[in-house]
Design a protein around this motif. Structure first.
Motif, PDB file in Angstrom:
ATOM      1  N   GLY A 175       6.309   9.672  -6.371  1.00 29.90           N
ATOM      2  CA  GLY A 175       7.537   8.908  -6.201  1.00 29.90           C
ATOM      3  C   GLY A 175       8.518   9.489  -5.201  1.00 29.90           C
ATOM      4  N   ASP A 176       8.147  10.581  -4.563  1.00 32.67           N
ATOM      5  CA  ASP A 176       9.021  11.198  -3.578  1.00 32.67           C
ATOM      6  C   ASP A 176       9.228  10.261  -2.378  1.00 32.67           C
ATOM      7  OD1 ASP A 176      10.631  13.093  -2.577  1.00 32.67           O
ATOM      8  OD2 ASP A 176       9.071  14.618  -2.280  1.00 32.67           O
ATOM      9  N   THR A 177      10.353  10.448  -1.673  1.00 34.66           N
ATOM     10  CA  THR A 177      10.584   9.603  -0.495  1.00 34.66           C
ATOM     11  C   THR A 177       9.661   9.992   0.661  1.00 34.66           C
ATOM     12  OG1 THR A 177      12.335  11.060   0.300  1.00 34.66           O
ATOM     13  CG2 THR A 177      13.006   9.206  -1.071  1.00 34.66           C
ATOM     14  N   ARG A 178       9.127  11.194   0.605  1.00 34.24           N
ATOM     15  CA  ARG A 178       8.195  11.632   1.643  1.00 34.24           C
ATOM     16  C   ARG A 178       6.832  11.920   1.009  1.00 34.24           C
ATOM     17  NH1 ARG A 178       8.308  14.115   5.564  1.00 34.24           N
ATOM     18  NH2 ARG A 178       9.661  13.460   7.249  1.00 34.24           N
ATOM     19  N   PHE A 179       5.791  11.462   1.656  1.00 34.47           N
ATOM     20  CA  PHE A 179       4.440  11.786   1.193  1.00 34.47           C
ATOM     21  C   PHE A 179       3.480  11.647   2.360  1.00 34.47           C
ATOM     22  CE2 PHE A 179       2.764   7.455   0.986  1.00 34.47           C
ATOM     23  CZ  PHE A 179       3.921   6.705   0.959  1.00 34.47           C
ATOM     24  N   THR A 180       2.239  11.967   2.095  1.00 36.27           N
ATOM     25  CA  THR A 180       1.247  12.005   3.170  1.00 36.27           C
ATOM     26  C   THR A 180       0.104  11.039   2.893  1.00 36.27           C
ATOM     27  OG1 THR A 180       1.753  14.347   3.517  1.00 36.27           O
ATOM     28  CG2 THR A 180      -0.286  13.519   4.479  1.00 36.27           C
ATOM     29  N   TYR A 230       0.835  -1.197   0.000  1.00 30.14           N
ATOM     30  CA  TYR A 230       0.000   0.000   0.000  1.00 30.14           C
ATOM     31  C   TYR A 230       0.870   1.248   0.000  1.00 30.14           C
ATOM     32  CZ  TYR A 230      -3.497   3.426   1.498  1.00 30.14           C
ATOM     33  OH  TYR A 230      -4.312   4.526   1.582  1.00 30.14           O
ATOM     34  N   LEU A 231       1.884   1.253   0.827  1.00 29.57           N
ATOM     35  CA  LEU A 231       2.778   2.411   0.908  1.00 29.57           C
ATOM     36  C   LEU A 231       3.506   2.635  -0.415  1.00 29.57           C
ATOM     37  CD1 LEU A 231       4.232   1.879   4.503  1.00 29.57           C
ATOM     38  CD2 LEU A 231       2.497   3.534   3.768  1.00 29.57           C
ATOM     39  N   LEU A 232       4.010   1.559  -0.990  1.00 27.48           N
ATOM     40  CA  LEU A 232       4.725   1.690  -2.260  1.00 27.48           C
ATOM     41  C   LEU A 232       3.804   2.199  -3.361  1.00 27.48           C
ATOM     42  CD1 LEU A 232       6.917  -1.542  -2.113  1.00 27.48           C
ATOM     43  CD2 LEU A 232       7.729   0.830  -2.058  1.00 27.48           C
ATOM     44  N   LYS A 233       2.584   1.708  -3.350  1.00 27.80           N
ATOM     45  CA  LYS A 233       1.622   2.112  -4.364  1.00 27.80           C
ATOM     46  C   LYS A 233       1.342   3.615  -4.276  1.00 27.80           C
ATOM     47  CE  LYS A 233      -2.795   0.940  -3.984  1.00 27.80           C
ATOM     48  NZ  LYS A 233      -3.918  -0.029  -3.845  1.00 27.80           N
ATOM     49  N   TRP A 234       1.132   4.094  -3.060  1.00 27.17           N
ATOM     50  CA  TRP A 234       0.816   5.507  -2.901  1.00 27.17           C
ATOM     51  C   TRP A 234       2.036   6.388  -3.107  1.00 27.17           C
ATOM     52  CZ3 TRP A 234      -3.525   8.349  -2.810  1.00 27.17           C
ATOM     53  CH2 TRP A 234      -4.713   7.624  -2.802  1.00 27.17           C
ATOM     54  N   GLN A 235       3.173   5.887  -2.763  1.00 27.79           N
ATOM     55  CA  GLN A 235       4.379   6.660  -3.051  1.00 27.79           C
ATOM     56  C   GLN A 235       4.465   6.936  -4.543  1.00 27.79           C
ATOM     57  OE1 GLN A 235       8.185   4.662  -2.825  1.00 27.79           O
ATOM     58  NE2 GLN A 235       9.158   6.493  -1.960  1.00 27.79           N
ATOM     59  N   LYS A 236       4.269   5.889  -5.321  1.00 35.71           N
ATOM     60  CA  LYS A 236       4.296   6.053  -6.776  1.00 35.71           C
ATOM     61  C   LYS A 236       3.189   6.985  -7.245  1.00 35.71           C
ATOM     62  CE  LYS A 236       5.245   2.477  -9.490  1.00 35.71           C
ATOM     63  NZ  LYS A 236       5.076   1.220 -10.271  1.00 35.71           N
ATOM     64  N   LYS A 237       1.997   6.769  -6.723  1.00 34.54           N
ATOM     65  CA  LYS A 237       0.832   7.537  -7.146  1.00 34.54           C
ATOM     66  C   LYS A 237       0.999   9.028  -6.851  1.00 34.54           C
ATOM     67  CE  LYS A 237      -3.098   5.380  -6.428  1.00 34.54           C
ATOM     68  NZ  LYS A 237      -4.407   4.911  -5.906  1.00 34.54           N
ATOM     69  N   GLU A 295       7.775   8.444   5.394  1.00 30.72           N
ATOM     70  CA  GLU A 295       9.081   8.571   4.756  1.00 30.72           C
ATOM     71  C   GLU A 295       9.618   7.176   4.496  1.00 30.72           C
ATOM     72  OE1 GLU A 295      11.983  10.725   6.993  1.00 30.72           O
ATOM     73  OE2 GLU A 295      13.387  10.831   5.306  1.00 30.72           O
ATOM     74  N   ILE A 296      10.041   6.972   3.271  1.00 28.54           N
ATOM     75  CA  ILE A 296      10.595   5.669   2.894  1.00 28.54           C
ATOM     76  C   ILE A 296      12.065   5.859   2.562  1.00 28.54           C
ATOM     77  CG2 ILE A 296      10.494   3.787   1.225  1.00 28.54           C
ATOM     78  CD1 ILE A 296       7.509   4.270   0.955  1.00 28.54           C
ATOM     79  N   THR A 297      12.931   5.427   3.466  1.00 28.60           N
ATOM     80  CA  THR A 297      14.363   5.706   3.308  1.00 28.60           C
ATOM     81  C   THR A 297      15.101   4.580   2.598  1.00 28.60           C
ATOM     82  OG1 THR A 297      14.887   4.758   5.469  1.00 28.60           O
ATOM     83  CG2 THR A 297      14.389   7.108   5.397  1.00 28.60           C
ATOM     84  N   VAL A 318      10.953   2.499   6.886  1.00 26.86           N
ATOM     85  CA  VAL A 318       9.688   3.224   6.855  1.00 26.86           C
ATOM     86  C   VAL A 318       9.502   3.971   8.171  1.00 26.86           C
ATOM     87  CG1 VAL A 318       7.183   3.033   6.731  1.00 26.86           C
ATOM     88  CG2 VAL A 318       8.627   1.564   5.298  1.00 26.86           C
ATOM     89  N   VAL A 319       9.331   5.278   8.060  1.00 24.83           N
ATOM     90  CA  VAL A 319       9.051   6.080   9.245  1.00 24.83           C
ATOM     91  C   VAL A 319       7.736   6.813   9.018  1.00 24.83           C
ATOM     92  CG1 VAL A 319       9.883   7.872  10.799  1.00 24.83           C
ATOM     93  CG2 VAL A 319      11.524   6.391   9.616  1.00 24.83           C
ATOM     94  N   ILE A 320       6.786   6.566   9.880  1.00 32.38           N
ATOM     95  CA  ILE A 320       5.491   7.227   9.752  1.00 32.38           C
ATOM     96  C   ILE A 320       5.209   8.007  11.027  1.00 32.38           C
ATOM     97  CG2 ILE A 320       3.027   6.911   9.362  1.00 32.38           C
ATOM     98  CD1 ILE A 320       3.559   4.439   7.846  1.00 32.38           C
ATOM     99  N   THR A 321       5.078   9.314  10.867  1.00 32.87           N
ATOM    100  CA  THR A 321       4.705  10.160  12.000  1.00 32.87           C
ATOM    101  C   THR A 321       3.444  10.916  11.617  1.00 32.87           C
ATOM    102  OG1 THR A 321       6.268  11.797  11.140  1.00 32.87           O
ATOM    103  CG2 THR A 321       7.005  10.447  12.976  1.00 32.87           C
ATOM    104  N   GLY A 322       2.403  10.683  12.386  1.00 29.26           N
ATOM    105  CA  GLY A 322       1.104  11.227  12.000  1.00 29.26           C
ATOM    106  C   GLY A 322       0.705  10.631  10.670  1.00 29.26           C
TER     107      GLY A 322
END
Lengths: 232, 232
Positions: free
Chosen positions: B166-171, B156-163, B210-212, B202-206
DNA sequence: CGTTCAATTGATCAGCGTCAAACTAGGTGG
DNA sequence: CCACCTAGTTTGACGCTGATCAATTGAACG
């Protein structure tokens, strides 16, 4: 294909209302093939060059990931498959293999799309068929997310009892190993689930099922048409 | 409805290719309504008198059984819903409710069916839309049956990152409680799953993700277009 | 009668849900 | 502006569901 096969196809909802010449056009390029059991008809990820129709026997659709696979559904006489992939000209999301000796009609995807574009009754039927399939899968998701495997099994038994005439005794139409996969569980777990249903009046020996206390079973299964009614 | 809304609808794949007069006919009887958050637009089991289109905001489709419910999907601008129920004139299999303040177009089911019957381009588009939805649900089932909840989250995270570019940070676009339901798990379990992804970068705050170490995450998630590609 | 594969059974373990409590953040009213 | 309220999130402890592994039984078929 032989002329003897056409009436059966014609009687399917998908082809019933279309114009004669459209039907002719579809059937002209069709292949009818008989396959032995356990033949891979198509492979997940491949393109879809044909629309398939099961004329006789049983075909299972399976999906795989990461070295494991699961049975998505088992199709019998009159069912079509990979219609959605044909429409969208997209790769199949599932593999298909025969379970028994089966006869299958293959309509070239090109023909299907062409006739679809010109014959409105056919287009209409395709939509109805697709909507039907869609709703089937939605019900499947609801079962998986909202029910335990025991509840899924209980509802599966009730559904087939009704489908096979409502008798207290009936016979499973798939082997248990596959039933387990359909229900999203392991064969071992299915074995135990079957035993767990004994207090609810379920006795299964081999493929023979007997439901002696349908009300008890229903109180466990809590069936609802919004998940368990195969029609509509 | 206001004229200012029509261009947006017209630009949707479902309505893009249809004849002008057909489109007029559809739009004439349409309602446009704005709803506050958490309004029940339709209820599972009810008949479907309208085809709905999300113009703005978010709408979630939920299914219930036995006093519990699960989020089937979350829809945004441009999505239609209960098309299949309208086509088959069957009861909705899911409830729909707004999550944010949302604007929704409602096309009377009658009109949709009538225009569908006469406008071939529209019929074609309906089929494509339905086939698209069908394939989406199939992918959902594959995820549920073949993957653990951790794997579903990772994908799910990878899918939305792409969507989202593709940035390493997204919401995240939904709150976690709902994300958990979408993925078929509890909020508590999602919390723990998020922690379990930390070793994979993977770091998720709120709602910030962030996918490092994308490669590490991918080696866990093993994404495949046959489950994770939203298009096609 | 032996081979083969499905089905069962038991033991064990991982995944995940449940319950309860603590913590956080966003919004409201004093 | 701050205290407080509410609802979402997190954490820990615990238990159930279901998967895995291994071994046995059973059944179908040549």
């Amino acid at each position: 294909m032989r002329d003897s096969d056409t009436p059966m196809i014609r009687s399917l909802p998908l082809f019933h209302d279309m114009a004669d010449d459209s039907f002719e056009e579809l059937v002209r390029g069709a292949y009818v093939q008989s396959f032995p059991p356990m033949v891979e008809l198509l492979v997940e990820g491949d393109g879809s060059d044909f629309l398939y129709i099961v004329v006789d026997g049983t075909v299972e659709l399976v999906a795989g990931w990461n070295d494991s696979e699961t049975t998505m559904t088992v199709l019998r006489e009159g069912s079509t498959f990979i219609l959605a992939a044909v429409i969208r000209e997209a790769p199949n999301l599932m593999s298909a293999r025969t379970l028994e000796k089966s006869k299958v009609i293959m309509l070239p995807a090109e023909d299907v799309r062409r006739v679809f574009a010109k014959d409105h009754a056919f287009a209409r039927a395709v939509v109805r068929e697709l909507a039907f399939c869609y709703r089937g899968v939605i019900k499947c998701v609801k079962g998986l997310k909202l029910r335990t495997s025991l509840e899924r099994l209980a509802n599966y038994l009730l559904k087939w009892q009704k489908k096979l005439g409502g008798d207290t005794r009936f016979t499973l139409t798939v082997e248990k190993r596959r039933l387990a996969s359909i229900l999203g569980m392991t064969p071992e777990n299915l074995s135990r689930a079957i035993k767990a249903l004994r207090p609810y009046g379920v006795v299964i020996t081999g493929l023979n099922v007997e439901i002696t206390k349908p009300d008890d079973l229903k109180s466990l299964a809590k069936p609802t048409p919004l998940i368990d009614d195969p029609r509509s």
